[in-house]
Design an enzyme around this catalytic site. Structure first.
Site, PDB file in Angstrom:
ATOM      1  N   SER A 180       0.725  -1.140   0.094  1.00  0.00           N
ATOM      2  CA  SER A 180      -0.015   0.071  -0.065  1.00  0.00           C
ATOM      3  C   SER A 180       1.120   1.205   0.115  1.00  0.00           C
ATOM      4  O   SER A 180       1.867   1.262   0.720  1.00  0.00           O
ATOM      5  CB  SER A 180      -0.790   0.034   1.357  1.00  0.00           C
ATOM      6  OG  SER A 180      -1.678   1.043   1.302  1.00  0.00           O
ATOM      7  N   LYS A 200      -3.751   2.269  -2.036  1.00  0.00           N
ATOM      8  CA  LYS A 200      -3.425   3.228  -1.245  1.00  0.00           C
ATOM      9  C   LYS A 200      -4.387   3.458  -0.256  1.00  0.00           C
ATOM     10  O   LYS A 200      -5.579   3.470  -0.354  1.00  0.00           O
ATOM     11  CB  LYS A 200      -3.295   4.520  -2.106  1.00  0.00           C
ATOM     12  CG  LYS A 200      -2.488   5.358  -1.479  1.00  0.00           C
ATOM     13  CD  LYS A 200      -1.893   6.613  -2.641  1.00  0.00           C
ATOM     14  CE  LYS A 200      -1.308   7.486  -2.087  1.00  0.00           C
ATOM     15  NZ  LYS A 200      -0.538   7.596  -0.758  1.00  0.00           N
ATOM     16  N   ILE A 233       4.248  11.363   2.808  1.00  0.00           N
ATOM     17  CA  ILE A 233       3.025  11.731   1.879  1.00  0.00           C
ATOM     18  C   ILE A 233       2.079  12.214   2.586  1.00  0.00           C
ATOM     19  O   ILE A 233       1.215  13.178   2.151  1.00  0.00           O
ATOM     20  CB  ILE A 233       2.759  10.483   1.109  1.00  0.00           C
ATOM     21  CG1 ILE A 233       3.944   9.796   0.288  1.00  0.00           C
ATOM     22  CG2 ILE A 233       1.529  11.022   0.090  1.00  0.00           C
ATOM     23  CD1 ILE A 233       4.852  10.940  -0.766  1.00  0.00           C
ATOM     24  N   CYS A 249       0.747   4.392  10.176  1.00  0.00           N
ATOM     25  CA  CYS A 249       1.156   5.448   9.479  1.00  0.00           C
ATOM     26  C   CYS A 249       1.722   6.361  10.221  1.00  0.00           C
ATOM     27  O   CYS A 249       1.124   7.061  11.326  1.00  0.00           O
ATOM     28  CB  CYS A 249       0.472   5.990   8.218  1.00  0.00           C
ATOM     29  SG  CYS A 249       0.712   7.521   7.525  1.00  0.00           S
ATOM     30  N   GLY A 252      12.798   0.596   2.439  1.00  0.00           N
ATOM     31  CA  GLY A 252      13.746   0.235   1.519  1.00  0.00           C
ATOM     32  C   GLY A 252      14.613  -1.152   2.109  1.00  0.00           C
ATOM     33  O   GLY A 252      14.518  -1.441   3.300  1.00  0.00           O
TER      34      GLY A 252
END
Lengths: 259, 303
Positions: free
Chosen positions: B21, B45, B71, B130, B217
């Site tokens: 997501s 998303k 974001i 988040c 990452g």
């Protein structure tokens, strides 16, 4: 259609202090559809830095499958890019974004092309293609100082080219807007790329004219998936309320997004 | 007979590879590049009740082996996602996992109830992790009792299985996993990003406008593997593992750690073709390690 390709370096030269021209060869070149499009370059196959670098296409030669990008060393990524030698491979994602609209420009019409600093490179291919269409192009380029001037000669091939430097060491002392006033330059359409204050000044100066701006922002994917490079729309009642610089832009009509 | 097909609560998948997501939008950008039908599933998303613009820019920066993002859950809102994005995705024979976020528990309930009615939504992923929004998000994902309550209340209204996405920004991930399992979660997805920051030496200020961002990452892969390893031996519900996966080898490593499927995040930004490449390579890798079926190796590293 976006591709990922290992392109081969055929040329790498420093054209001004810390500013390099890199020529790459590969099939991806034929997919480019408009001046002002960009590519995402993996500057290393290792993981530092991990993200590709978005850089605009400055010059295109579809017959030879070659394209040039022009970049300034700003950080680790562009420094690594500057070490690439002839024969080295560079992984490229592209072509990306929508370029400058030129199809509706007719022979005899006037285009004013305004570049600021390292924002100038995509305007080279733009000018070349407009000139080919018979459009009368005039260039105004702004730089901090004489040492930083790039592409003056190359652009002169396609039309009259004025230079402004902030310190007055080359051309008019001042900004691109001073040159436009000084020579009372007229145009049917203005195309520009450069630092945000310059874009804002041009947008404010010509509210009634057709002005196209090419923007930049930190990006991750370059294809519209990560939402890193968004700009708010000027119209508050816009259905989306935002545009992505990478996939909706990087070229926008002045007044579409908040600079 | 496929050696990659995987069955998890709500999810019948051709293979265990799905984009994570926030790293795949709603699929449109990637559908221009390859046939999305090859994917095991798609995690869309994060969707909130109201449309959200997200945070100011810059929203991303980097560190060796990783990226930081803030974001801010930008999305067009529940109505648009249900009315436009999900119907568009229904052209593909791929189960959709809808990531659900909100400012309040009521927000989570509202989105979960409505989005779980959509045909191609086969599971929910509850985003209580988040790190980039001021309200909601991670505030529900760091206290076990709160995480349990959100899970229970979403479970009560959802028409499809509920997976809970856990944050690594906690003292004991096992306690969080046990809490959401007790709350009725059908599965766990982990890890979300690790909170981090970078500072610009020229300005002396944080590079990301939101000050902090979520690290993702390859840099976070060892943390993710450790957490998958711990959680998978603590709970009885399946885990979709993620965190720095960029190759078929990484997928095997997560399986050995105890994952039952995996998601690919940041790597989609580095190479948009990474998911099809991993799927292509995975079968060859099973040969190399003489693995009959991908599910045979879940938790092989356990003591």
């Amino acid at each position: 259609m976006v591709a990922v390709e290992k392109m081969v370096v055929t040329e790498q030269i420093e054209i001004a202090k810390n500013i390099f021209k890199l020529v790459l060869k590969g099939d991806l070149v034929v997919k480019v559809t408009a001046p002002g499009q960009f590519v995402n370059l993996k500057v290393t196959e290792s993981l530092d830095p991990i993200l590709p670098r978005p850089i605009s296409i400055a010059d295109l030669n579809k017959e030879n499958h070659k394209m040039a990008i022009i970049y300034r060393i700003e950080g680790r990524g562009t420094e690594l890019l500057s070490y690439k030698k002839i024969g080295d491979e560079v992984t490229i994602i592209g072509p990306l974004g929508n370029g400058f609209p030129i199809q509706d420009m007719k022979s005899g019409q006037k285009a004013l092309i305004v570049g600021g600093g390292i924002g100038t490179p995509p305007l080279l291919e733009l000018s070349k293609q407009l000139a080919l269409r018979g459009v009368e192009v005039t260039h105004v380029l702004g730089f901090q100082t004489k040492e930083a001037v790039i592409l003056q000669q190359e652009l002169s091939e396609y039309g009259k080219t004025y230079v402004a430097t902030e310190d007055g060491t080359e051309g008019t002392k001042g900004f691109v807007t001073d040159v436009i006033d000084q020579y009372e330059l007229e145009f049917d359409r203005l195309y520009t790329c450069g630092p945000t204050p310059m874009l804002k000044a041009l947008e404010a100066k010509f509210p009634e004219k057709e002005v196209y701006l090419s923007l930049e922002e930190r990006m991750a994917c370059g294809i519209g998936a990560c939402y890193a490079c968004v700009k708010e729309t000027c119209k508050k009642d816009d259905e989306l309320g935002y545009r992505k610089i990478c996939s909706d832009g990087p070229v926008f009509r002045a007044g579409e997004v908040v600079l | 007979m496929s050696r990659l097909n995987v069955s998890l609560p709500g999810l019948e998948m051709k293979n265990p590879i799905m984009p994570a997501s926030g790293c795949f939008g709603f699929g449109r950008e990637f559908a221009n590049l390859y046939d999305l039908n090859i994917l095991g599933a798609i995690m869309i998303k994060a969707t909130t009740v109201e449309p959200r613009f997200g945070n100011p820019t810059p929203r991303v920066t980097e560190t060796p082996g990783g990226m930081l993002n803030a974001i801010g859950l930008q999305n067009p809102g529940m109505e648009k996602v249900i009315g436009e994005e999900l119907p568009w995705l229904s052209q593909f024979d791929v189960p959709i996992i809808a990531n659900v976020a909100g400012k309040t528990i009521e927000d989570y309930e509202t989105v979960a109830k409505e989005i779980s009615k959509v045909d191609n939504v086969k599971a929910l992923e509850l985003n209580i992790s988040c790190p980039n929004v001021k309200q909601g998000g991670i505030t529900f994902g760091t206290v076990p009792e709160v995480a349990k309550e959100v899970t229970e209340r979403v479970k009560a209204v959802s028409e499809v299985p509920v997976y809970v996405k856990l944050s690594p920004n906690v003292t004991d991930i096992k306690e969080m996993a046990k809490a959401v399992e007790a709350g009725g979660a059908d599965g766990i997805t982990l890890i979300n990003t690790l909170t981090g920051m970078r500072i610009d030496l020229n300005t002396g200020k944080p590079i990301i406008a939101n000050v902090t961002g979520g690290l993702s990452g390859p840099a976070v892969k060892p943390v993710a593997l450790r957490m998958v390893y711990e959680v998978s031996q603590t709970v009885d519900i399946p885990i979709i593992g993620m965190g720095g996966i960029q190759s078929a080898e990484d997928v095997l490593e997560f399986y050995y750690a105890g994952a039952s499927a995996v998601a690919v995040g940041t790597a989609n930004f580095v190479d948009p073709f990474v998911c099809p490449n991993i799927i292509r390579d995975l079968e060859k890798l099973l040969d190399q390690y003489q693995i009959n079926h991908i599910t045979d190796i879940i938790g092989r590293s356990w003591a």
